[in-house]
Design a protein around this motif. Structure first.
Motif, PDB file in Angstrom:
ATOM      1  N   ASN A 112       1.148  -1.239  -0.136  1.00 21.63           N
ATOM      2  CA  ASN A 112      -0.166   0.043  -0.063  1.00 21.63           C
ATOM      3  C   ASN A 112       0.661   1.187   0.147  1.00 21.63           C
ATOM      4  OD1 ASN A 112      -1.954   2.088   0.449  1.00 21.63           O
ATOM      5  ND2 ASN A 112      -2.490   0.610   1.794  1.00 21.63           N
ATOM      6  N   CYS A 127       0.254   3.997   0.390  1.00 22.84           N
ATOM      7  CA  CYS A 127      -0.333   5.227   1.195  1.00 22.84           C
ATOM      8  C   CYS A 127       1.097   5.442   2.841  1.00 22.84           C
ATOM      9  CB  CYS A 127      -1.220   4.866   2.330  1.00 22.84           C
ATOM     10  SG  CYS A 127      -2.817   5.211   1.282  1.00 22.84           S
ATOM     11  N   HIS A 128       1.764   3.830   2.592  1.00 19.01           N
ATOM     12  CA  HIS A 128       2.756   3.771   3.322  1.00 19.01           C
ATOM     13  C   HIS A 128       3.571   3.112   3.247  1.00 19.01           C
ATOM     14  CE1 HIS A 128      -0.532   4.165   6.076  1.00 19.01           C
ATOM     15  NE2 HIS A 128      -1.556   2.825   4.711  1.00 19.01           N
ATOM     16  N   GLU A 139      -1.277   5.383  -2.960  1.00 22.34           N
ATOM     17  CA  GLU A 139      -2.182   6.295  -2.621  1.00 22.34           C
ATOM     18  C   GLU A 139      -3.857   7.122  -2.816  1.00 22.34           C
ATOM     19  OE1 GLU A 139       0.464   8.771   0.068  1.00 22.34           O
ATOM     20  OE2 GLU A 139      -1.119  10.165   0.267  1.00 22.34           O
ATOM     21  N   HIS A 165      -6.383  12.758   3.918  1.00 22.22           N
ATOM     22  CA  HIS A 165      -6.096  11.650   5.152  1.00 22.22           C
ATOM     23  C   HIS A 165      -4.936  12.690   6.010  1.00 22.22           C
ATOM     24  CE1 HIS A 165      -1.886  10.033   3.265  1.00 22.22           C
ATOM     25  NE2 HIS A 165      -3.053  10.431   2.257  1.00 22.22           N
ATOM     26  N   ASP A 215       1.553  10.705   9.785  1.00 18.67           N
ATOM     27  CA  ASP A 215       2.269   9.719  10.942  1.00 18.67           C
ATOM     28  C   ASP A 215       1.910   9.861  11.295  1.00 18.67           C
ATOM     29  OD1 ASP A 215       4.172  11.421  10.434  1.00 18.67           O
ATOM     30  OD2 ASP A 215       4.855   9.959   8.923  1.00 18.67           O
ATOM     31  N   ASN A 227      -3.187  16.147   4.931  1.00 16.14           N
ATOM     32  CA  ASN A 227      -2.922  16.021   3.769  1.00 16.14           C
ATOM     33  C   ASN A 227      -3.657  17.284   2.660  1.00 16.14           C
ATOM     34  OD1 ASN A 227      -4.924  14.799   3.038  1.00 16.14           O
ATOM     35  ND2 ASN A 227      -3.209  13.701   1.255  1.00 16.14           N
ATOM     36  N   ARG A 234      -2.232   8.002   9.160  1.00 10.69           N
ATOM     37  CA  ARG A 234      -2.335   8.759   8.266  1.00 10.69           C
ATOM     38  C   ARG A 234      -4.363   7.432   7.403  1.00 10.69           C
ATOM     39  NH1 ARG A 234       2.336   9.867   5.721  1.00 10.69           N
ATOM     40  NH2 ARG A 234       1.341   8.936   3.008  1.00 10.69           N
ATOM     41  N   ASN A 279      -7.827   7.915   7.259  1.00  7.98           N
ATOM     42  CA  ASN A 279      -8.372   8.260   6.214  1.00  7.98           C
ATOM     43  C   ASN A 279      -9.055   9.816   6.856  1.00  7.98           C
ATOM     44  OD1 ASN A 279     -11.696   7.479   5.245  1.00  7.98           O
ATOM     45  ND2 ASN A 279     -10.545   8.128   3.182  1.00  7.98           N
ATOM     46  N   ASP A 294       1.052   9.560  -7.186  1.00  5.44           N
ATOM     47  CA  ASP A 294       0.739   8.586  -7.228  1.00  5.44           C
ATOM     48  C   ASP A 294       1.301   7.997  -8.249  1.00  5.44           C
ATOM     49  OD1 ASP A 294      -1.244   8.424  -5.247  1.00  5.44           O
ATOM     50  OD2 ASP A 294      -3.055   8.417  -6.161  1.00  5.44           O
ATOM     51  N   SER A 314      -6.706   3.694  -6.743  1.00  2.60           N
ATOM     52  CA  SER A 314      -7.699   4.136  -5.479  1.00  2.60           C
ATOM     53  C   SER A 314      -8.405   4.751  -6.056  1.00  2.60           C
ATOM     54  CB  SER A 314      -7.100   4.334  -4.383  1.00  2.60           C
ATOM     55  OG  SER A 314      -6.358   4.091  -3.485  1.00  2.60           O
TER      56      SER A 314
END
Ligand SMILES: Nc1ncnc2c1ncn2[C@@H]1O[C@H](COP(=O)(O)OP(=O)(O)O)[C@@H](O)[C@H]1O
Ligand SMILES: C=C(OP(=O)(O)O)C(=O)O
Ligand SMILES: [K+]
Ligand SMILES: [Mg+2]
Length: 585
Positions: free
Chosen positions: A138, A140-141, A172, A177, A180, A214, A260, A262, A286, A304
């Protein structure tokens, strides 16, 4: 034009009652054996061939039959052909087949999100042993370096241990979102506490009870009185004050904040879709991640917050220009109101879809998620695209070693709907019991699959034609017929020889009772077939000569104890328009 197939009326064995599930009939004394004769010592091959208008191909014969008996003769000697060749199949399937036979193989595929709990080589191998078919990373991380290490470890496992674990990279997307949490694994928000959600960049440590957001437009878009939902409602806040880039929020439903997570905001009971709804589906980050995925030759890219088919088409042409061998499939994540509105066109444009229930449940009322899931699964099956059911399947197993009864029921329902795959998220990425969670998915899948095979409980689904050409229609008809024959005859396995994987997917779409052995020439197709229901993908080099392919396969599989003499199989291939029924010699 297609010819009539006189064999069908000549051979009583083919006059199956249509649609109604056929009782297992004793065809020739032994229900699993096609008659053999002295002229056909190693088992009969029976072949139906259709023809098309472009009849210059040698494959376009009407029928091959042997002196009116309806059985073509074949000498399926286990010969030399195989001695130099090899076949690749994963070790887990091999053991399963050897120990428990064809019916023991799991049909529902399993996707595991890889995170800190599972990124080590040993942990990855444990997941592969436990039945992981696809590893999801993922974006996102983690960093590209982190993801690359995971990809390399999975690749090594595939190379050294014979697995075909595919890699799925998940973008992502432009969702809103939280940041961290300054490195903390989680933070607890208590009832009545005031937290600050801010678009400010914090370069040193985060002030207490402060969350970075973000999306730059956040402070401007929200209004005092709005409800702020973290992770679709796991934690709730009310906006009480706006001070420049800071938004003060009162916690109304306490809970755990994860890095992170949502964020969605609601006004008068409706999801607010202001400028944030205009954010591009694929953000600049992305695009960088997609370039990384293409360079790393991942097998799937999951997109996504897809809103329309357009973005998928756009991305397809981008990837095609950079990866001309076509080894990357695009999975559309259905997780927004727009994606539900444009469901059919999105699925049609994609190579598969994901029911991303996490964000979907934050965008539509929770009670509508089950019907949305059922619809997405149905549309995907009808359009012949693999579908993954994702998020919170075993959420409690992030912390506990056993699932709740409700979670088991949820997994069972997805299996009963005959989704292609189930996915673990936090359970495998950062939970305490990743292997146990995978074991639960595996054992529930096996049990439910067995149950409705025995009880014939699955509902028949209308499968409209999906092909655009007459040649495609022939392939579909062959697969539908072969799957039906396989059920009615109670065969042990379907064999499909497929270069692109298309014929294998058409067979999978029929959800037959027996496993489908999909033989394909390239490792990349083999890995991608690993996402599809009921397919056991093998890598094998084969030719256009089906007889030699079959000989070679039988010989190789017998040598490894995966099939034995007398097993009944039905074979189809995308080189030859035929259905062959035979016993393994
Ligand atoms: N590569 C990673 N590095 C660190 N943590 C991760 C990683 N991937 C996943 N996680 C953790 O696992 C949780 C669940 O994963 P997932 O459902 O994919 O993400 P999200 O919760 O962001 O939708 C994440 O919230 C995060 O805490
Ligand atoms: C799978 C999902 O996406 P992600 O975990 O990337 O939010 C989801 O929202 O259910
Ligand atoms: K994601
Ligand atoms: Mg999501």
């Amino acid at each position: 034009m297609a010819q009539s197939i006189p064999l069908v009326s000549r051979s009583p064995h083919l006059n199956f009652p249509s649609l109604s599930p056929a009782p297992k009939r004793c065809l020739y004394g032994n229900p699993r054996r096609v008659p053999t004769s002295s002229s056909c010592p190693s088992g009969a091959v029976f072949s139906i061939r259709a023809s098309t208008s472009d009849s210059d191909s040698s494959a376009h014969h009407v029928i091959v039959s042997d002196n009116g008996t309806g059985y073509a003769r074949a000498t399926l000697t286990v010969s030399d052909a195989a001695s130099t060749a090899s076949i690749e199949v994963d070790a887990v399937t091999e053991v399963e087949l050897k120990e428990n036979g064809f019916r023991s193989t799991r049909r529902t595929k399993l996707v595991c999100t890889i995170g800190p709990a599972t990124c080590g080589s040993e942990q990855l191998e444990a997941l592969a042993v436990g039945g992981m078919n696809v590893a999801r990373i993922n974006m996102c991380h983690g960093t590209h370096e982190w993801h690359k290490r995971v990809i390399d470890r999975v690749r090594k496992l595939n190379e050294e241990k014979g697995y075909a674990v595919a890699i799925m990279m998940d973008t992502e997307g432009s969702e809103i979102h939280m940041g961290d949490l300054g490195g903390a694994p989680s933070a607890k928000a208590e009832d009545g506490e005031v937290w600050t959600f801010s678009v400010r960049a914090f370069n040193s440590t985060l002030p207490e009870r402060t969350i970075h957001v973000n999306y730059d437009g956040f402070a401007e878009d929200v209004k005092v009185g709005d409800e702020l939902l973290v992770d679709g409602g796991m934690v709730r806040f009310e906006v009480i004050e706006k001070i420049g880039p800071d938004v003060k929020c009162l916690c109304t439903d306490p809970g755990l904040l994860l890095p992170r997570a949502n964020l969605t905001f609601w006004r008068n009971g409706s999801l607010v879709r202001e400028r944030n709804a205009m954010l591009p589906t694929i953000s600049s980050k992305d695009w960088l991640d997609i370039d990384f995925g293409v360079a790393e030759k991942v097998d799937f890219i999951a997109i996504s917050f897809v809103k329309s088919a357009e973005v998928i088409n756009h991305l397809k042409s981008y990837i095609a220009a950079r990866s001309p061998d076509g080894g990357i499939s695009l999975i559309a994540k259905i997780e927004s109101i727009d994606s539900l509105k444009n469901l059919e066109e999105i699925v049609q444009a994609s190579d598969g879809a994901m029911v991303a229930r996490g964000d979907l449940g934050a965008q539509i009322p929770l009670e509508q998620v089950p019907s949305a899931q059922q619809k997405i699964v149905r549309v995907c099956r009808q359009l012949n695209k693999p579908v993954i059911v994702a998020s919170q399947l075993l959420e409690s197993m992030i912390e506990y070693p056993t699932p709740t009864r409700a979670e088991v029921a949820d997994v069972s329902e997805a299996v009963r709907q005959r989704a292609d795959a189930l996915m673990l998220s936090g359970e495998s990425a950062m939970g305490q019991y990743p292997e146990k969670a995978l074991t639960v998915l595996r054992s529930v899948s096996l049990r439910i699959e067995k149950w409705w095979r025995e009880e014939k409980r699955h509902e028949a689904m209308i499968l409209p034609p999906v092909g655009y050409s007459f040649a495609d229609n022939i392939k579909e008809e062959i697969c539908v017929s072969a799957a039906k024959m396989a059920n009615n005859l109670g065969v042990d396995a379907l064999f499909v020889y497929t270069k692109s994987g298309h014929m294998a997917s058409l067979l999978s779409r029929c959800r037959p009772d027996c496993p489908i052995f999909a033989f394909t020439t390239t490792p990349s197709v083999r890995r991608r077939l690993n996402l599809q229901w009921g397919l056991i993908p093998f890598r094998l080099s084969f030719s256009d000569d089906m007889e030699s392919n079959l000989n070679k396969t039988f010989s190789l599989l017998k040598a490894r104890g995966m099939i034995k003499s007398g097993d009944l199989v039905i074979a189809v291939s995308d080189m030859l328009q035929s259905i062959q029924v035979m016993n393994v010699p």
